[in-house]
Design a protein around this motif. Structure first.
Motif, PDB file in Angstrom:
ATOM      1  N   ARG A   1       0.553  -1.389  -0.088  1.00  0.00           N
ATOM      2  CA  ARG A   1       0.644   0.220   0.178  1.00  0.00           C
ATOM      3  C   ARG A   1       0.713   1.511   0.181  1.00  0.00           C
ATOM      4  O   ARG A   1       0.747   2.392  -0.623  1.00  0.00           O
ATOM      5  CB  ARG A   1      -1.128   0.328   1.210  1.00  0.00           C
ATOM      6  N   ALA A   2       1.978   0.986   0.697  1.00  0.00           N
ATOM      7  CA  ALA A   2       2.799   2.257   0.651  1.00  0.00           C
ATOM      8  C   ALA A   2       3.324   2.634  -0.382  1.00  0.00           C
ATOM      9  O   ALA A   2       4.085   3.891  -1.281  1.00  0.00           O
ATOM     10  CB  ALA A   2       3.908   2.411   2.559  1.00  0.00           C
ATOM     11  N   ASP A   3       3.978   1.153  -1.063  1.00  0.00           N
ATOM     12  CA  ASP A   3       4.680   1.842  -2.233  1.00  0.00           C
ATOM     13  C   ASP A   3       3.744   2.171  -3.809  1.00  0.00           C
ATOM     14  O   ASP A   3       3.542   2.837  -4.568  1.00  0.00           O
ATOM     15  CB  ASP A   3       5.468  -0.033  -2.625  1.00  0.00           C
ATOM     16  N   PHE A   4       2.179   1.824  -3.532  1.00  0.00           N
ATOM     17  CA  PHE A   4       1.310   1.715  -4.520  1.00  0.00           C
ATOM     18  C   PHE A   4       1.441   3.894  -4.508  1.00  0.00           C
ATOM     19  O   PHE A   4       0.962   4.334  -4.970  1.00  0.00           O
ATOM     20  CB  PHE A   4      -0.234   1.592  -4.874  1.00  0.00           C
ATOM     21  N   GLY A   5       1.141   4.198  -2.743  1.00  0.00           N
ATOM     22  CA  GLY A   5       0.912   5.547  -2.337  1.00  0.00           C
ATOM     23  C   GLY A   5       2.459   5.869  -3.612  1.00  0.00           C
ATOM     24  O   GLY A   5       2.410   7.062  -4.120  1.00  0.00           O
ATOM     25  N   ARG A   6       3.278   6.057  -3.062  1.00  0.00           N
ATOM     26  CA  ARG A   6       4.660   6.857  -4.477  1.00  0.00           C
ATOM     27  C   ARG A   6       4.204   6.142  -5.507  1.00  0.00           C
ATOM     28  O   ARG A   6       4.751   7.086  -6.501  1.00  0.00           O
ATOM     29  CB  ARG A   6       5.935   5.800  -3.948  1.00  0.00           C
ATOM     30  N   LEU A   7       3.877   5.022  -5.869  1.00  0.00           N
ATOM     31  CA  LEU A   7       4.414   5.146  -7.265  1.00  0.00           C
ATOM     32  C   LEU A   7       3.024   5.981  -7.758  1.00  0.00           C
ATOM     33  O   LEU A   7       3.181   6.816  -8.971  1.00  0.00           O
ATOM     34  CB  LEU A   7       2.999   3.309  -7.466  1.00  0.00           C
ATOM     35  N   GLY A   8       1.602   6.888  -7.276  1.00  0.00           N
ATOM     36  CA  GLY A   8       0.685   7.233  -7.683  1.00  0.00           C
ATOM     37  C   GLY A   8       1.337   8.574  -7.661  1.00  0.00           C
ATOM     38  O   GLY A   8       0.914   9.426  -8.729  1.00  0.00           O
ATOM     39  N   GLY A   9       2.476   8.817  -6.545  1.00  0.00           N
ATOM     40  CA  GLY A   9       2.967  10.191  -7.058  1.00  0.00           C
ATOM     41  C   GLY A   9       4.285  10.407  -8.819  1.00  0.00           C
ATOM     42  O   GLY A   9       3.694  11.453  -8.923  1.00  0.00           O
ATOM     43  N   TYR A  10       4.168   9.238  -8.368  1.00  0.00           N
ATOM     44  CA  TYR A  10       5.568   9.261  -9.623  1.00  0.00           C
ATOM     45  C   TYR A  10       4.931   9.522 -11.161  1.00  0.00           C
ATOM     46  O   TYR A  10       5.052  10.338 -12.288  1.00  0.00           O
ATOM     47  CB  TYR A  10       6.205   7.455  -9.934  1.00  0.00           C
TER      48      TYR A  10
ATOM     49  N   ALA B   1      -4.574 -11.393   1.282  1.00  0.00           N
ATOM     50  CA  ALA B   1      -4.366 -11.659   2.353  1.00  0.00           C
ATOM     51  C   ALA B   1      -3.704 -12.663   1.885  1.00  0.00           C
ATOM     52  O   ALA B   1      -3.130 -13.286   2.596  1.00  0.00           O
ATOM     53  CB  ALA B   1      -4.043 -11.338   3.503  1.00  0.00           C
ATOM     54  N   GLN B   2      -5.409 -13.712   2.111  1.00  0.00           N
ATOM     55  CA  GLN B   2      -5.145 -15.089   2.758  1.00  0.00           C
ATOM     56  C   GLN B   2      -4.683 -16.198   1.181  1.00  0.00           C
ATOM     57  O   GLN B   2      -4.995 -17.032   1.222  1.00  0.00           O
ATOM     58  CB  GLN B   2      -6.112 -16.119   2.849  1.00  0.00           C
ATOM     59  N   ASP B   3      -4.615 -15.096  -0.208  1.00  0.00           N
ATOM     60  CA  ASP B   3      -3.577 -16.020  -1.573  1.00  0.00           C
ATOM     61  C   ASP B   3      -2.752 -15.153  -1.695  1.00  0.00           C
ATOM     62  O   ASP B   3      -1.909 -14.229  -2.367  1.00  0.00           O
ATOM     63  CB  ASP B   3      -4.324 -15.240  -2.630  1.00  0.00           C
ATOM     64  N   PRO B   4      -1.358 -16.060  -0.885  1.00  0.00           N
ATOM     65  CA  PRO B   4       0.154 -15.141  -1.127  1.00  0.00           C
ATOM     66  C   PRO B   4       0.241 -15.224  -2.592  1.00  0.00           C
ATOM     67  O   PRO B   4       0.945 -14.067  -3.064  1.00  0.00           O
ATOM     68  CB  PRO B   4       0.665 -17.116  -1.197  1.00  0.00           C
ATOM     69  N   GLU B   5      -0.061 -16.235  -3.427  1.00  0.00           N
ATOM     70  CA  GLU B   5       0.067 -15.595  -4.944  1.00  0.00           C
ATOM     71  C   GLU B   5      -0.160 -14.788  -5.258  1.00  0.00           C
ATOM     72  O   GLU B   5       0.181 -13.598  -6.603  1.00  0.00           O
ATOM     73  CB  GLU B   5      -0.297 -16.776  -5.729  1.00  0.00           C
ATOM     74  N   GLY B   6      -2.015 -14.033  -4.928  1.00  0.00           N
ATOM     75  CA  GLY B   6      -2.462 -13.370  -5.322  1.00  0.00           C
ATOM     76  C   GLY B   6      -1.528 -11.935  -4.546  1.00  0.00           C
ATOM     77  O   GLY B   6      -1.501 -10.978  -5.196  1.00  0.00           O
ATOM     78  N   VAL B   7      -1.307 -11.705  -3.458  1.00  0.00           N
ATOM     79  CA  VAL B   7      -0.066 -10.959  -3.327  1.00  0.00           C
ATOM     80  C   VAL B   7       1.021 -10.392  -3.915  1.00  0.00           C
ATOM     81  O   VAL B   7       1.231  -9.389  -4.080  1.00  0.00           O
ATOM     82  CB  VAL B   7       0.533 -11.220  -1.733  1.00  0.00           C
ATOM     83  N   HIS B   8       1.957 -11.574  -3.983  1.00  0.00           N
ATOM     84  CA  HIS B   8       2.974 -11.835  -5.016  1.00  0.00           C
ATOM     85  C   HIS B   8       2.379 -11.404  -6.162  1.00  0.00           C
ATOM     86  O   HIS B   8       3.004  -9.753  -6.655  1.00  0.00           O
ATOM     87  CB  HIS B   8       3.414 -12.752  -5.813  1.00  0.00           C
ATOM     88  N   ALA B   9       1.225 -11.216  -7.056  1.00  0.00           N
ATOM     89  CA  ALA B   9       1.336 -10.653  -8.047  1.00  0.00           C
ATOM     90  C   ALA B   9       0.983  -9.283  -8.234  1.00  0.00           C
ATOM     91  O   ALA B   9       0.890  -8.350  -9.033  1.00  0.00           O
ATOM     92  CB  ALA B   9      -0.075 -10.991  -8.679  1.00  0.00           C
ATOM     93  N   VAL B  10       0.216  -8.705  -7.168  1.00  0.00           N
ATOM     94  CA  VAL B  10       0.220  -7.584  -7.170  1.00  0.00           C
ATOM     95  C   VAL B  10       1.332  -6.378  -6.537  1.00  0.00           C
ATOM     96  O   VAL B  10       1.536  -5.336  -6.713  1.00  0.00           O
ATOM     97  CB  VAL B  10      -0.939  -6.933  -5.811  1.00  0.00           C
ATOM     98  N   SER B  11       1.976  -6.951  -5.962  1.00  0.00           N
ATOM     99  CA  SER B  11       3.043  -6.293  -4.983  1.00  0.00           C
ATOM    100  C   SER B  11       3.993  -6.843  -6.716  1.00  0.00           C
ATOM    101  O   SER B  11       5.226  -5.267  -6.639  1.00  0.00           O
ATOM    102  CB  SER B  11       3.994  -7.191  -4.368  1.00  0.00           C
ATOM    103  N   ARG B  12       4.311  -7.764  -7.547  1.00  0.00           N
ATOM    104  CA  ARG B  12       5.070  -7.193  -9.072  1.00  0.00           C
ATOM    105  C   ARG B  12       5.027  -6.425  -9.607  1.00  0.00           C
ATOM    106  O   ARG B  12       5.350  -5.589  -9.934  1.00  0.00           O
ATOM    107  CB  ARG B  12       4.941  -8.543  -9.587  1.00  0.00           C
ATOM    108  N   THR B  13       3.448  -6.196 -10.084  1.00  0.00           N
ATOM    109  CA  THR B  13       2.454  -5.469 -10.913  1.00  0.00           C
ATOM    110  C   THR B  13       3.309  -3.641  -9.991  1.00  0.00           C
ATOM    111  O   THR B  13       3.212  -2.756 -10.601  1.00  0.00           O
ATOM    112  CB  THR B  13       0.733  -5.243 -10.390  1.00  0.00           C
TER     113      THR B  13
END
Length: 200
Positions: A74-83, A118-130
């Protein structure tokens, strides 16, 4: 440092098991079994106990939980929005990017959706990578390529690649959202079957 090692050994399984076996040796001595060789018996039993004791299990690394990972994303997503706010994109690419970021924001919004994610580790990884890799790389590559395209007119417009990349990322995020929705639907259906079975 040496003191901590000594204290660590005193609390170790090897010392505790060896001590228990040594006490058994003392019991044998008082029972008259060990005879004059009781120091050897006690020391031998202590050593044997220390050897057969299970090895110390190192503590597991303290990795962040999926919920903590989502907080960081979430914090990184906020920084991405600023970029992204500082990048000028063509209208079609900007529309695709807006749709993608809105979908990511919905997935990351605190609440039951994020709890399901949060119950889906693969999903968390996919969102993080995106958030951390795919979107910044796509936009940065577009910005760099657009500059070179101005020097070499007639080449394929870089916005086509950007639009395609953002479209693929949106499809991936959409599939993740659908999978989470399907999981909740299966949970609901399962509860319905449970209630129906309870009536029989």
């Amino acid at each position: 440092m040496a003191t901590s090692r000594v204290l660590g050994y005193l609390e170790s399984r090897k010392n505790l098991t060896g001590g228990a076996c040594g006490v058994a040796g003392l019991v044998l001595t008082f029972a008259g079994v060990a005879g004059p060789y009781w120091p050897v018996v006690v020391a031998g039993l202590y050593g044997a106990g220390a050897l057969i004791a299970p090895p110390e299990r190192p503590a597991l690394p303290d990795f962040p939980s999926p919920s903590q990972q989502l907080e960081e994303i979430r914090a990184d997503f906020g920084r991405l929005g600023g970029y992204l706010a500082d990048v000028e994109l063509p209208p079609a690419a900007a529309a695709r990017l807006t749709a993608l970021t809105e979908l990511l924001a919905a997935l990351l919004e605190p609440g039951w959706v994020a709890e399901a994610l949060a119950q889906d580790p693969e999903g968390v990884h996919a969102v993080s990578r995106t958030v951390r890799q795919d979107v910044p790389e796509a936009v940065d590559a577009f910005v760099r390529t657009r500059w070179w395209t101005r020097l070499t007119p007639g080449t394929e417009p870089p916005e086509r690649h950007l639009e395609r990349q953002l479209g693929l990322l949106q499809e991936e995020a959409g599939r993740l959202a659908s999978a989470l929705r399907d999981a909740q639907a299966r949970r609901q259906e399962s509860h319905t079957r449970y209630l129906e079975d309870r009536q029989q």
